[in-house]
Scaffold this active site. Sequence first.
Site, mmCIF file in Angstrom:
data_model
loop_
_atom_site.group_PDB
_atom_site.id
_atom_site.type_symbol
_atom_site.label_atom_id
_atom_site.label_comp_id
_atom_site.label_asym_id
_atom_site.label_seq_id
_atom_site.Cartn_x
_atom_site.Cartn_y
_atom_site.Cartn_z
ATOM 1 N N GLU A 288 69.875 101.922 83.590
ATOM 2 C CA GLU A 288 69.491 102.538 82.313
ATOM 3 C C GLU A 288 68.579 103.742 82.545
ATOM 4 O O GLU A 288 67.452 103.781 82.050
ATOM 5 C CB GLU A 288 68.754 101.507 81.442
ATOM 6 C CG GLU A 288 69.538 100.243 81.148
ATOM 7 C CD GLU A 288 68.675 99.140 80.535
ATOM 8 O OE1 GLU A 288 67.446 99.339 80.376
ATOM 9 O OE2 GLU A 288 69.226 98.081 80.219
ATOM 10 N N PRO A 289 69.029 104.724 83.318
ATOM 11 C CA PRO A 289 68.147 105.861 83.573
ATOM 12 C C PRO A 289 67.975 106.737 82.338
ATOM 13 O O PRO A 289 68.943 106.997 81.622
ATOM 14 C CB PRO A 289 68.898 106.640 84.666
ATOM 15 C CG PRO A 289 70.334 106.300 84.454
ATOM 16 C CD PRO A 289 70.367 104.895 83.909
ATOM 17 N N ARG A 291 64.620 109.263 81.971
ATOM 18 C CA ARG A 291 63.901 110.401 82.535
ATOM 19 C C ARG A 291 64.659 111.089 83.674
ATOM 20 O O ARG A 291 64.739 112.306 83.733
ATOM 21 C CB ARG A 291 62.552 109.883 83.061
ATOM 22 C CG ARG A 291 61.602 110.959 83.510
ATOM 23 C CD ARG A 291 60.398 110.358 84.250
ATOM 24 N NE ARG A 291 59.833 109.191 83.660
ATOM 25 C CZ ARG A 291 58.826 109.187 82.783
ATOM 26 N NH1 ARG A 291 58.281 110.315 82.412
ATOM 27 N NH2 ARG A 291 58.374 108.045 82.300
ATOM 28 N N ARG A 327 52.945 114.076 75.794
ATOM 29 C CA ARG A 327 52.727 113.399 77.079
ATOM 30 C C ARG A 327 51.381 113.718 77.746
ATOM 31 O O ARG A 327 50.732 112.808 78.249
ATOM 32 C CB ARG A 327 53.889 113.682 78.044
ATOM 33 C CG ARG A 327 55.254 113.226 77.491
ATOM 34 C CD ARG A 327 56.357 113.247 78.538
ATOM 35 N NE ARG A 327 56.152 112.185 79.499
ATOM 36 C CZ ARG A 327 55.702 112.358 80.714
ATOM 37 N NH1 ARG A 327 55.433 113.575 81.154
ATOM 38 N NH2 ARG A 327 55.508 111.334 81.503
ATOM 39 N N TYR A 331 49.348 110.315 78.116
ATOM 40 C CA TYR A 331 49.373 109.722 79.467
ATOM 41 C C TYR A 331 48.640 110.570 80.494
ATOM 42 O O TYR A 331 48.799 110.335 81.696
ATOM 43 C CB TYR A 331 50.815 109.590 79.969
ATOM 44 C CG TYR A 331 51.807 109.030 78.997
ATOM 45 C CD1 TYR A 331 51.732 107.712 78.563
ATOM 46 C CD2 TYR A 331 52.861 109.814 78.527
ATOM 47 C CE1 TYR A 331 52.670 107.204 77.685
ATOM 48 C CE2 TYR A 331 53.800 109.312 77.651
ATOM 49 C CZ TYR A 331 53.693 108.001 77.235
ATOM 50 O OH TYR A 331 54.637 107.497 76.373
ATOM 51 N N CYS A 356 44.314 120.273 65.406
ATOM 52 C CA CYS A 356 42.878 120.033 65.269
ATOM 53 C C CYS A 356 42.468 118.729 65.952
ATOM 54 O O CYS A 356 42.113 117.743 65.288
ATOM 55 C CB CYS A 356 42.496 120.034 63.808
ATOM 56 S SG CYS A 356 42.899 121.612 63.077
ATOM 57 N N GLU A 357 42.588 118.693 67.256
ATOM 58 C CA GLU A 357 42.208 117.559 68.097
ATOM 59 C C GLU A 357 41.762 118.125 69.438
ATOM 60 O O GLU A 357 42.463 118.979 70.001
ATOM 61 C CB GLU A 357 43.419 116.646 68.390
ATOM 62 C CG GLU A 357 44.033 115.966 67.212
ATOM 63 C CD GLU A 357 43.395 114.625 66.878
ATOM 64 O OE1 GLU A 357 42.611 114.096 67.692
ATOM 65 O OE2 GLU A 357 43.696 114.113 65.790
ATOM 66 N N TYR A 385 61.311 112.402 76.827
ATOM 67 C CA TYR A 385 60.115 111.980 76.083
ATOM 68 C C TYR A 385 59.327 113.187 75.576
ATOM 69 O O TYR A 385 58.106 113.158 75.503
ATOM 70 C CB TYR A 385 59.237 111.051 76.943
ATOM 71 C CG TYR A 385 60.029 109.884 77.501
ATOM 72 C CD1 TYR A 385 60.507 108.892 76.652
ATOM 73 C CD2 TYR A 385 60.346 109.797 78.855
ATOM 74 C CE1 TYR A 385 61.266 107.845 77.138
ATOM 75 C CE2 TYR A 385 61.110 108.753 79.357
ATOM 76 C CZ TYR A 385 61.565 107.778 78.486
ATOM 77 O OH TYR A 385 62.319 106.744 78.965
HETATM 78 N N1 LLP Z 1 65.352 100.728 79.918
HETATM 79 C C1 LLP Z 1 64.365 100.194 79.196
HETATM 80 C C2 LLP Z 1 64.488 98.814 78.732
HETATM 81 C C3 LLP Z 1 63.206 100.950 78.917
HETATM 82 O O1 LLP Z 1 62.222 100.412 78.210
HETATM 83 C C4 LLP Z 1 63.119 102.283 79.383
HETATM 84 C C5 LLP Z 1 61.954 103.111 79.090
HETATM 85 C C6 LLP Z 1 64.193 102.801 80.109
HETATM 86 C C7 LLP Z 1 65.298 101.996 80.369
HETATM 87 C C8 LLP Z 1 64.204 104.201 80.632
HETATM 88 O O2 LLP Z 1 63.193 104.454 81.530
HETATM 89 P P1 LLP Z 1 63.178 105.828 82.339
HETATM 90 O O3 LLP Z 1 64.417 105.838 83.211
HETATM 91 O O4 LLP Z 1 63.230 106.927 81.358
HETATM 92 O O5 LLP Z 1 61.930 105.813 83.110
HETATM 93 N N2 LLP Z 1 57.209 107.776 76.947
HETATM 94 C C9 LLP Z 1 56.939 107.494 78.344
HETATM 95 C C10 LLP Z 1 58.022 106.673 78.986
HETATM 96 C C11 LLP Z 1 58.286 105.366 78.250
HETATM 97 C C12 LLP Z 1 59.435 104.598 78.859
HETATM 98 C C13 LLP Z 1 59.819 103.472 77.980
HETATM 99 N N3 LLP Z 1 60.942 102.713 78.436
HETATM 100 C C14 LLP Z 1 56.714 108.811 79.071
HETATM 101 O O6 LLP Z 1 56.757 109.869 78.424
HETATM 102 O O7 LLP Z 1 56.447 108.827 80.276
#
Ligand code: LLP
Length: 434
Positions: A288-289, A291, A327, A331, A356-357, A385
Site C-alpha cells: 500500500e505505498p 508517499r 507537514r 511534523y 496568523c500562527e 500529504y
Molecule cells: N496503509 C495504511 C494502512 C496507512 O495508514 C498508510 C499511511 C499507508 C498505507 C501509506 O503510507 P505511506 O506509504 O504513504 O508511508 N501525513 C503523514 C503520513 C501519514 C501516513 C498515514 N498512513 C505525513 O505527511 O508524513
Amino acid sequence: MGEVILVQSGYSRSHENGELLCDSVPLRVIAETYGTPTYVYSANTIRDRYNALSDALTGVLGSSKFRLHFAMKSNSNLSILGLLRGLGAGVDIVSGGELFRALKAGYTGVDVVFSGVGKTDEEITAALKAGIKSLNVESPAELEAIQRVAESLGVVAPLSFRVNPDVYVDSPHPYIKTGEHGMKFGIPDDQIVELTKRTLELPNVRLVGLAAHMGSQIAQAEPYGITAKKLLDLANEIRALGVTTLRYMDLGGGIGVTYENESPMNLIAFANAIAPYVIESGLELELEPGRFLVAESGALLAQVVYRKRSGGKDIFITDTGMNDLIRPALYEAYHAIDSVSPVENQIVADIVGPVCESGDFFALDRTVGEVEQGGYYALRGAGAYGYVMASNYNSRGRPAEVLVDGDRYGLISRRETHEDLLKLEYDTPLWNIE
Ligand code: LLP
C-alpha cells in the site's frame, strides 16, 4: 531544451537559462499561467516510481503474484488516480469518501482494499455494495459490525485482519508510527488466532488475508522482513484451524523517500527481505505505498509577497501557508526550497506563510536563493500529504493543482474561490424547535 542539472527526480535546472523545470516545463510558466500557490506533479516521476517498485518485486517473487494498492490518502486527485490506474495500480482507501473518489476515477471493487480503525456501518455498506477486494479489519468490534452489515445485505464480506505486528520502525516522527502494541492501529498479533476462531462462527464473513502497516517514511528493509515472517507464521496457525480461504499477504505502505538527505529505501533489499516469506506462504502480496509513489513528484509553487527584517534575520513572506502544506508545522518536516528562476545570491532566511500562527513557516534559518519580491519559490517533496491535508484556515481557498507530463502541463484541480468557501453555509441557522 538545453542541458539540465538534476535537482531530484522530475525536477532539474536548465543549463541554458537557469530556470527550474518540472519534466521539461519551466515552473515559472506554470506559476504565471495559473497563479500561486499551486501544486505541480511530474507524471514521469510517478511512472518511474511505480515501475521501479514493480520491477524490484518481479525480480524476486518468481511466480508469486503481487499488486500495488496506492494509498490514496497521500494524494487523491482524480487525474493522479487515473494515471496510477493506467499503470495497473489498485487503491488502499480509508473512508467512504475515498471509495467514492476511487470509483469515480474508474477503479472497481476488486481494485480496492479498505483500511482504517473506525469504519462506520455506512462505509462498510458502501464497500460491500462496491464488491471490494478486502475490508482490513482493525478490531474485534469491527468484525462483528461487518458480520451484521453483510448479513443485512445478504452477502459474504471478504476480510483481512490488519495485524499490529509490534514491530519498531525508525520513522522520523512519532505521529507516523503505527505498528507497536498500544497504538490505535491494527489488532495485536497475539489476538489473531482467537479472532479467527470467531470468524469461523460468522456466516457472512470470509477471511481472505492478513495485513500489516508499520508506519511511514521507513528507510530500512528489515522491519518488513520481520513483519512478513510474522504474517507467514500467523497464516500457518490460521490454516491449521482449517481455514482454506487465505489469499493475500498485505505488507502496507511506509516506504521512505528523500526529502533532505535521507537514504532512500533500497528496493532490491526491500524485495529480498520479504520475498522468502511471501513465496513460502503461497499468498499473493499486496503493498500500500503512498508517499513512495507521489511525494517526490510534487512541488508547491509560492510567490514572495514581502521581505522584512526582524531580530537580525531576513524573513521571506510567501503567499502559501500552513493551510496549504501543513507537514512542517505538524511534523517538523523538511521540504527543500528552491528559487524557481535563477538568482544572484544565496541568503540565510526564514521562509514563512501569511497565516496568523507562529507555526506557519516552511524553514527557519535556511540557506536559500535570494528571490526578489514577486519571484517564486518551489517547495519540493510536496506530492504526498500536501494538497490532501490542506485546509481553509484563515478562509484561504485551497491551491490549484497542475500535472506535468513531458512538455505538456494542465490543470487537474482549479483554485478554490471565495464563493466556493461559502457554499456549505447558511447566514442564518435553519432553526428547529424542540
Ligand atoms: N496503509 C495504511 C494502512 C496507512 O495508514 C498508510 C499511511 C499507508 C498505507 C501509506 O503510507 P505511506 O506509504 O504513504 O508511508 N501525513 C503523514 C503520513 C501519514 C501516513 C498515514 N498512513 C505525513 O505527511 O508524513
